[in-house]
Design an enzyme around this catalytic site. Structure first.
Site, short mmCIF file in Angstrom:
data_model
loop_
_atom_site.label_atom_id
_atom_site.label_comp_id
_atom_site.label_asym_id
_atom_site.label_seq_id
_atom_site.Cartn_x
_atom_site.Cartn_y
_atom_site.Cartn_z
N PRO A 278 0.96 -1.02 -3.42
CG PRO A 278 0.62 -3.60 -3.84
CD PRO A 278 1.20 -2.63 -3.27
CB CYS A 279 -2.95 1.66 -2.39
SG CYS A 279 -2.88 3.34 -3.17
#
Length: 158
Positions: free
Chosen positions: A123-124
């Site tokens: 989850p950047c």
């Protein structure tokens, strides 16, 4: 190499992998990808498409999938740290640099995050500027904002 395409609220996603793990997720924004999308999609022997659909419907907050991102040891260290960011929470690039023990490497951390081959799964989108601003995202800032809002709106199920 297996490829499949998934329609989502943000855009079409191209999911690439093999018989054991996912290798990449790409955002398909423009009309030039239409011919690629219309081709027969392969079926994965694991539930990647189902889990992505569950994520977008708000029913999934953690992915239970095998994935092996290809990158340098530094990139993999950064990406591994991203996986510990809780659903619907955000952290800064500086916090990630501190977490991996490289406080002087904020720019390198940001570069590694930008090369994440598995957005959403790693989850950047949950990484923001230390002043709360949205900075770069491989899918574009509009998609980053959508994902953050989506998670915030579905966080009561956590």
């Amino acid at each position: 190499m297996l490829k499949s395409y998934l329609s989502t609220p943000i855009c079409k996603l191209e999911v690439t992998g093999n018989s054991t793990h996912i290798e990449s997720i790409d955002f398909l924004h423009d009309l030039t990808t239409k011919s690629k999308i219309s081709k027969q999609s392969d079926t994965f022997p694991y539930p990647i498409l189902e889990q992505l659909n569950e994520y977008f419907s708000g029913d999934r907050h953690i992915f239970d999938l095998a994935f092996i991102p290809t990158g340098s040891p530094f990139q993999k260290r950064v990406w591994s740290s991203l996986r510990s960011i809780p659903y619907a929470k955000t952290v800064s690039y500086t916090e990630i640099a501190l977490k991996i023990g490289r406080p002087e490497s904020v720019r390198s951390v940001a570069t590694a995050i930008g090369k994440n081959p598995l957005p959403i799964l790693i989850p950047c989108h949950r990484v923001i500027g230390k002043n709360g601003t949205l900075n770069g995202y491989s899918g574009g800032l509009e998609i980053k904002q959508f994902l953050l809002n989506h998670e915030k709106n579905n966080s009561e199920n956590c």
